[in-house]
Motif scaffolding. Structure first.
Motif, mmCIF file in Angstrom:
data_model
loop_
_atom_site.group_PDB
_atom_site.id
_atom_site.type_symbol
_atom_site.label_atom_id
_atom_site.label_comp_id
_atom_site.label_asym_id
_atom_site.label_seq_id
_atom_site.Cartn_x
_atom_site.Cartn_y
_atom_site.Cartn_z
ATOM 1 N N MET A 1 0.752 -1.074 0.238
ATOM 2 C CA MET A 1 0.143 -0.092 0.057
ATOM 3 C C MET A 1 0.775 1.375 0.058
ATOM 4 S SD MET A 1 -3.259 -0.737 0.065
ATOM 5 C CE MET A 1 -4.034 0.750 1.008
ATOM 6 N N THR A 2 1.758 1.294 0.668
ATOM 7 C CA THR A 2 2.727 2.527 0.802
ATOM 8 C C THR A 2 4.409 2.236 0.970
ATOM 9 O OG1 THR A 2 2.688 2.267 3.331
ATOM 10 C CG2 THR A 2 0.997 3.779 2.183
ATOM 11 N N GLY A 3 4.541 1.093 0.612
ATOM 12 C CA GLY A 3 5.988 0.417 0.690
ATOM 13 C C GLY A 3 6.817 0.348 1.915
ATOM 14 N N HIS A 4 6.303 0.626 3.165
ATOM 15 C CA HIS A 4 6.714 0.169 4.297
ATOM 16 C C HIS A 4 7.520 -1.074 4.456
ATOM 17 C CE1 HIS A 4 4.850 4.004 4.967
ATOM 18 N NE2 HIS A 4 5.538 4.161 6.015
ATOM 19 N N HIS A 6 7.650 -3.491 2.030
ATOM 20 C CA HIS A 6 8.674 -3.655 1.089
ATOM 21 C C HIS A 6 9.966 -3.381 1.325
ATOM 22 C CE1 HIS A 6 10.138 -4.507 -3.057
ATOM 23 N NE2 HIS A 6 10.517 -3.256 -3.124
ATOM 24 N N LYS A 7 10.091 -2.171 2.003
ATOM 25 C CA LYS A 7 11.507 -1.784 2.413
ATOM 26 C C LYS A 7 12.084 -2.921 3.517
ATOM 27 C CE LYS A 7 12.496 2.104 0.447
ATOM 28 N NZ LYS A 7 13.591 2.225 -0.371
ATOM 29 N N LEU A 8 11.204 -3.163 4.659
ATOM 30 C CA LEU A 8 11.588 -4.160 5.536
ATOM 31 C C LEU A 8 11.892 -5.482 5.126
ATOM 32 C CD1 LEU A 8 9.319 -3.775 8.567
ATOM 33 C CD2 LEU A 8 11.461 -3.044 8.421
ATOM 34 N N ALA A 9 11.297 -5.915 3.847
ATOM 35 C CA ALA A 9 11.463 -7.193 3.164
ATOM 36 C C ALA A 9 12.616 -7.357 2.340
ATOM 37 C CB ALA A 9 10.176 -7.380 2.085
ATOM 38 N N GLU A 10 13.100 -6.032 1.995
ATOM 39 C CA GLU A 10 14.362 -5.838 1.126
ATOM 40 C C GLU A 10 15.391 -6.138 2.284
ATOM 41 O OE1 GLU A 10 13.621 -3.217 -2.513
ATOM 42 O OE2 GLU A 10 14.052 -1.815 -0.556
ATOM 43 N N ALA A 11 15.510 -5.553 3.551
ATOM 44 C CA ALA A 11 16.372 -5.608 4.590
ATOM 45 C C ALA A 11 16.487 -7.170 4.872
ATOM 46 C CB ALA A 11 15.977 -4.823 5.710
ATOM 47 N N VAL A 12 15.280 -7.707 5.042
ATOM 48 C CA VAL A 12 15.041 -9.181 5.460
ATOM 49 C C VAL A 12 16.167 -9.740 4.330
ATOM 50 C CG1 VAL A 12 13.741 -11.333 5.555
ATOM 51 C CG2 VAL A 12 13.258 -9.186 6.805
ATOM 52 N N LYS A 43 -2.131 3.041 -5.512
ATOM 53 C CA LYS A 43 -2.184 2.731 -6.736
ATOM 54 C C LYS A 43 -0.748 3.165 -7.410
ATOM 55 C CE LYS A 43 -3.839 0.690 -10.397
ATOM 56 N NZ LYS A 43 -3.922 -0.877 -10.516
ATOM 57 N N ALA A 44 -0.276 4.268 -7.147
ATOM 58 C CA ALA A 44 0.989 4.946 -7.733
ATOM 59 C C ALA A 44 1.996 3.940 -7.233
ATOM 60 C CB ALA A 44 1.122 6.282 -7.194
ATOM 61 N N PHE A 45 2.004 3.612 -6.116
ATOM 62 C CA PHE A 45 3.089 2.668 -5.588
ATOM 63 C C PHE A 45 2.986 1.403 -6.303
ATOM 64 C CE2 PHE A 45 4.648 -0.513 -2.353
ATOM 65 C CZ PHE A 45 5.954 -0.143 -2.538
ATOM 66 N N GLN A 46 1.806 0.588 -6.289
ATOM 67 C CA GLN A 46 1.647 -0.532 -6.800
ATOM 68 C C GLN A 46 2.245 -0.692 -8.080
ATOM 69 O OE1 GLN A 46 -1.978 -2.306 -5.702
ATOM 70 N NE2 GLN A 46 -1.235 -2.747 -3.804
ATOM 71 N N PHE A 49 5.347 -2.260 -7.206
ATOM 72 C CA PHE A 49 5.265 -3.434 -6.461
ATOM 73 C C PHE A 49 4.705 -4.622 -7.222
ATOM 74 C CE2 PHE A 49 2.217 -5.776 -3.394
ATOM 75 C CZ PHE A 49 3.493 -6.207 -2.468
ATOM 76 N N LEU A 50 3.803 -4.380 -8.291
ATOM 77 C CA LEU A 50 3.143 -5.500 -8.997
ATOM 78 C C LEU A 50 4.292 -6.147 -9.753
ATOM 79 C CD1 LEU A 50 -0.266 -3.985 -10.127
ATOM 80 C CD2 LEU A 50 0.125 -5.709 -8.385
ATOM 81 N N LYS A 51 5.537 -5.681 -9.843
ATOM 82 C CA LYS A 51 6.534 -6.101 -10.661
ATOM 83 C C LYS A 51 7.075 -7.324 -9.853
ATOM 84 C CE LYS A 51 7.877 -1.940 -12.825
ATOM 85 N NZ LYS A 51 9.013 -0.846 -12.890
ATOM 86 N N ILE A 52 6.747 -7.420 -8.774
ATOM 87 C CA ILE A 52 7.174 -8.627 -7.790
ATOM 88 C C ILE A 52 6.214 -9.651 -8.173
ATOM 89 C CG2 ILE A 52 7.565 -9.406 -5.584
ATOM 90 C CD1 ILE A 52 7.884 -6.514 -4.686
ATOM 91 N N PRO A 53 6.791 -10.831 -8.543
ATOM 92 C CA PRO A 53 5.973 -12.132 -8.694
ATOM 93 C C PRO A 53 4.875 -12.620 -7.598
ATOM 94 C CG PRO A 53 8.179 -12.857 -8.214
ATOM 95 C CD PRO A 53 8.312 -11.350 -8.480
#
Length: 205
Positions: A1-4, A6-12, A43-46, A49-53
């Motif tokens: 929804m806002t990328g938060h 996703h940022k944590l997932a990248e760090a994981v 929608k703008a962020f997604q 995000f939708l490029k992630i399978p």
């Protein structure tokens, strides 16, 4: 929804790589109507995000460990994650996740917005699947910091987003996520070669 998340997932994923393992990031299917995504500004962020399978249930059984990321919704996992996990009955029936490491990270808008209850209630589903639960040990000293507002607990990494999503994960919170990723990966490396033996012992009980 806002990328938060996703940022944590990248760090994981960074932490998993630090352990010499290969992470694969997936997203669960979106369940919100298009008009809601537009109205909330998601929608703008997604578009990125939708490029992630999108995850398929079989991908879970191919992994040695699964680290689930879900934002908090009233002290529990979000509806998208709940719907996806509710579709994994086939894996439960065959024991497809039994003996694998499971872990959870989360976010909430406020400091007391239900982060710990979200992780703990998500862990219940993972335990029904027979997963071995891993959190974020107190060896990660950042979760005991008193000089700044921060997420993270012994149950898993987390971040505080702010009521309007204005606060992105701090370096301390990202460090917690990296630590959790490495911790889970190290446990998975030790357990994965023994999983067949564990299942054999269980089936003979």
């Amino acid at each position: 929804m806002t990328g938060h998340m996703h940022k944590l997932a990248e760090a994981v994923c960074e932490g998993i790589r630090d352990a010499g393992c290969t992470p694969r990031m997936y997203r669960v299917p979106e369940t919100l109507p298009e008009e809601v995504l537009v109205m909330t500004g998601a929608k703008a962020f997604q578009e990125d995000f939708l490029k992630i399978p999108e995850i398929k249930r079989d991908e879970l059984s191919r992994a040695d460990a699964v680290i689930f990321g879900t934002p908090t919704r009233f002290g529990n996992m979000c509806g998208q994650m709940r719907q996806f996990l509710d579709s994994t009955g086939g894996l439960w029936k065959t024991g497809g996740l039994t003996g694998k490491v499971g872990s959870v990270f989360t976010s909430s808008a406020t400091q007391h917005g239900g982060q710990e209850s979200t992780i703990l209630t998500t862990q219940i589903t993972l335990q029904h699947h027979g997963m071995i639960i891993a959190g974020l040990p107190y060896l990660f000293e950042g979760q005991s910091k008193m000089d700044e507002i921060t997420g993270c607990s012994p149950y898993g990494a987390s971040t505080i987003t702010g009521s309007a999503g204005e606060r992105m994960p701090s370096e301390n919170e990202l460090s917690g996520a990296r630590t959790q990723g490495r911790y889970v990966a190290e446990i998975a490396k030790a357990l994965a070669p023994k999983r067949d033996e564990i299942l054999k012992i269980f089936s003979s009980c």
